[in-house]
Enzyme design. Structure first.
Site, PDB file in Angstrom:
ATOM      1  N   ASP A   1      42.870  48.896  37.205  1.00 29.41           N
ATOM      2  CA  ASP A   1      42.993  49.866  36.174  1.00 29.41           C
ATOM      3  C   ASP A   1      42.333  51.189  36.391  1.00 29.41           C
ATOM      4  O   ASP A   1      42.854  52.346  36.105  1.00 29.41           O
ATOM      5  CB  ASP A   1      42.911  49.383  34.699  1.00 29.41           C
TER       6      ASP A   1
ATOM      7  N   HIS B   1      50.925  43.849  38.196  1.00 31.64           N
ATOM      8  CA  HIS B   1      50.700  42.482  38.155  1.00 31.64           C
ATOM      9  C   HIS B   1      51.409  41.311  38.744  1.00 31.64           C
ATOM     10  O   HIS B   1      51.094  40.488  39.002  1.00 31.64           O
ATOM     11  CB  HIS B   1      50.845  42.107  36.641  1.00 31.64           C
TER      12      HIS B   1
ATOM     13  N   GLU C   1      37.304  49.883  33.071  1.00 36.15           N
ATOM     14  CA  GLU C   1      38.471  49.850  33.680  1.00 36.15           C
ATOM     15  C   GLU C   1      38.856  51.494  33.351  1.00 36.15           C
ATOM     16  O   GLU C   1      40.027  51.907  33.765  1.00 36.15           O
ATOM     17  CB  GLU C   1      39.683  49.052  33.061  1.00 36.15           C
TER      18      GLU C   1
HETATM   19  C1  PEP Z   1      41.569  45.401  36.847  1.00 40.60           C
HETATM   20  O1  PEP Z   1      42.365  46.137  36.220  1.00 40.60           O
HETATM   21  O2  PEP Z   1      41.062  45.562  37.735  1.00 40.60           O
HETATM   22  C2  PEP Z   1      41.821  44.039  36.376  1.00 40.60           C
HETATM   23  C3  PEP Z   1      41.034  42.897  37.015  1.00 40.60           C
HETATM   24  O3  PEP Z   1      42.481  43.703  35.266  1.00 40.60           O
HETATM   25  P1  PEP Z   1      44.233  43.492  35.263  1.00 40.60           P
HETATM   26  O4  PEP Z   1      44.575  43.661  36.750  1.00 40.60           O
HETATM   27  O5  PEP Z   1      44.566  42.233  34.657  1.00 40.60           O
HETATM   28  O6  PEP Z   1      44.674  44.642  34.681  1.00 40.60           O
HETATM   29 MG    MG Z   2      43.002  45.758  34.070  1.00 44.10          MG
END
Ligand code: PEP
Ligand code: MG
Length: 579
Positions: free
Chosen positions: A463, A195, A439
């Site tokens: 994910d 993140h 995901e």
């Molecule tokens: C993902 O997992 O691709 C997503 C968009 O959510 P995040 O990156 O916030 O987990």
């Molecule tokens: Mg995600």
């Protein structure tokens, strides 16, 4: 000065040239300075006050739990923290150090914490030894109090561009870039879709992670060039190298300027297929960039960022204001608000003491699991989103779904929230659409049960890759195994799009793959018509859409779905991009 280069993983593109600013711990930069004798008493008082404030904080948490549906062990947990805080080894010994060494309170406390941790390391009993984590947590609470704003990053020191160099940065740290305008950041650890990396991309600042020892090798104020595309950092560059990079920086700036012309042009392929290009945002402040880059909607509002870097949870009204600002700002274009995806690497400071440290956070109480385990917090958010739905085109997106039962429970909660608002005559959109994030591989493999319950879907490839390949997205040690072009990943994405199409439900990709221009044609070929990405990437992807042929891309994508190795897929993707 010696000039040298460091290699890492470039996670956010562009070039930054500036001076290094080192951070010792991501959130706990502990300064060390000597005080004049006249200031020592005041420093001891400052320390005592910080202890008292944390006492109040713990009491507040305790009171908030009384009568609630919080498990009993949290009370016991807080009692232990209280005892640690009031024990003279933590609340008195640092005062002695301030007096003897005439040092600042943060430094005295840090030293005392070091002594206590050492003592605990020597204890043979494993259970007692583990209690040192509690001591560190309590100590950090006091440190944060002493330093003012919880977890605040130091402000940039110089007028010229400042490049933050840290061992690691949490998403909560990086989001503070929004106020401070750092030029770039470097970390020793981290992965491409952590993140932290995502936030860096959304801020449009170059970032290089996994440099291994940048923090140890770079000194404060050294001149750095950060090339976020190549994943290279040049320390103390000579004049020739500096001017070469300055030239590159100017060229990149000009290219960006040219792209701006595409802002209002509809995204349509050469063979006339229309594509929706939406933006991913973290905070309402991202709206300006979203509109500047011509997004036709917000495809992912990562609402959990409203919960980070603060002492208390955001109230319903505060959340409502944030969601309404975005809904109104988008003037009727869709705004997809993801219900908070807390847990894993997004730690909520205000729930310290309530959130247990999970043995494996990515597989633990995260996202919808956490929402359903904290119904009061979840209901507060659902009410806020529903209220905002009266002011624009708002949709709800539920993260990390694995089974239909989670959707049913969520839909029941939404129904409760609607009923309560109706009783109070508060307006909301009764037909608000509810979507789910795909995901987890299980969600693709058994997607029929999900698709029939939801209005739309969004594939979270970050994910999905992590869980399909069992590779921690934030761990640089396995970053080389994190591969969007693994046959399993490509087939799962293709299967999810096909299942949604068959059920006539719209499906988007909102993971990082959507903003990766080298993958635009692959996704188009797999049938994707709806992309959501960081605003900074929108125009580059639009340019690629405008020069792509969807039908021709499908022909190669069909071959890619049958390919049996990442290497073969990579070759076919190159072929697609060369068309
Ligand atoms: C993902 O997992 O691709 C997503 C968009 O959510 P995040 O990156 O916030 O987990
Ligand atoms: Mg995600």
């Amino acid at each position: 000065m010696v000039s040298f280069a460091l290699n890492g993983v470039g996670v956010s593109g562009g070039i930054a040239i500036g001076r290094a600013q080192l951070v010792s711990h991501a959130t706990l930069e502990v300064a060390h300075y000597t005080l004049p004798a006249s200031k020592v008493d005041a420093e001891i008082l400052r320390f005592s006050n910080a202890i008292k404030e944390v006492q109040k904080e713990l009491e507040g948490l305790h009171a908030a739990m009384t009568g609630g549906d919080v498990p009993g062990e949290f009370g016991a947990f807080l009692d232990v923290h209280w005892m640690i805080l009031t024990d003279p080894t933590l609340s008195e010994a640092p005062k002695k150090l301030i007096l003897e060494q005439r040092c600042n309170a943060e430094w005295a406390l840090t030293q005392q914490l070091g002594i206590l941790v050492e003592q605990f390391n020597e204890i043979e009993d494993a259970y007692l030894r583990e209690r040192k984590a509690d001591i560190v947590q309590v100590g950090e609470r006091v440190l944060k109090r002493l330093m003012g704003k919880p977890g605040a990053l130091p402000a940039p020191v110089a007028e010229e561009q400042t490049i933050l160099v840290a061992h690691d940065l949490s998403p909560a740290d990086v989001i503070q870039f929004k106020q401070h305008h750092y030029g770039a950041f470097l970390t020793d650890v981290g992965g491409v879709t952590s993140h932290t990396a995502i936030v860096a991309r959304s801020l449009n600042v170059p970032a290089v992670v996994a440099t291994h020892n940048a923090r140890a090798l770079i000194r404060d104020s050294e001149m750095l060039i950060v090339d976020g595309d190549a994943g290279v950092v040049i320390v103390n560059p000579d004049r020739a190298v500096l001017s070469e990079y300055r030239l590159k920086q100017t060229e990149l700036g000009l290219e960006r300027q040219k792209l701006k012309r595409l802002r209002t042009k509809p995204a349509e392929t050469l063979d006339g297929v229309h594509v929706e290009l939406h933006a991913n945002i973290e905070l309402p402040d991202d709206l300006a960039q979203t509109l500047e880059n011509g997004a036709t909607g917000v495809g992912l509002f990562r609402s959990e960022f409203l919960f980070l870097n603060r002492d208390s949870l955001p109230s319903e009204d505060e959340q409502f204001e944030a969601y309404r600002t975005v809904a109104e700002g988008m003037e009727g274009k869709p705004v997809v608000i993801r219900t908070f995806d807390l847990g894993a690497d997004k730690h909520v400071e205000s729930l310290d003491g309530l959130m247990r440290v999970a043995p494996n956070p990515a597989l633990g109480l995260r996202a919808v699991r956490f929402c359903l385990a904290e119904p009061r917090m979840f209901l507060t958010q659902l009410r806020a989103i529903l209220r905002a739905s009266h002011y624009g085109c708002v949709r709800i997106l539920v993260p990390m779904l694995a089974s239909a039962g989670e959707i049913d429970q969520t839909l029941t909660m939404i129904a409760h929230a609607k009923e309560a608002l109706r009783d109070q005559d508060v307006p909301f959109d009764p037909n608000i659409e509810v979507g789910g994030m795909i995901e987890i591989p299980a969600a693709v493999i058994a997607m029929d049960a999900l698709v029939s319950r939801l209005d739309f879907l969004s594939i979270g490839t970050n994910d999905l890759i992590q869980y399909t390949l069992a590779v921690d997205r934030a761990d640089e040690a396995v970053a080389h195994l994190y591969n969007p072009l693994h046959p399993a990943v490509v087939r799962l994405i293709g299967q999810a799009i096909a299942t949604a199409d068959k059920a006539k439900k719209p499906i988007a990709v909102c993971g990082e793959m959507a903003g990766e221009v080298s993958l635009t044609r692959l996704l188009l070929g797999l049938g994707l018509r709806h992309f959501s990405m960081h605003p900074a990437e929108l125009l580059t992807v639009k340019q690629r859409v405008l020069t792509s042929d969807a039908a021709a891309s499908k022909v190669i994508a069909d071959r890619i779905r049958r390919a049996d190795s990442p290497e073969r897929i990579s070759l076919l993707v190159d072929k697609l991009n060369a068309m």
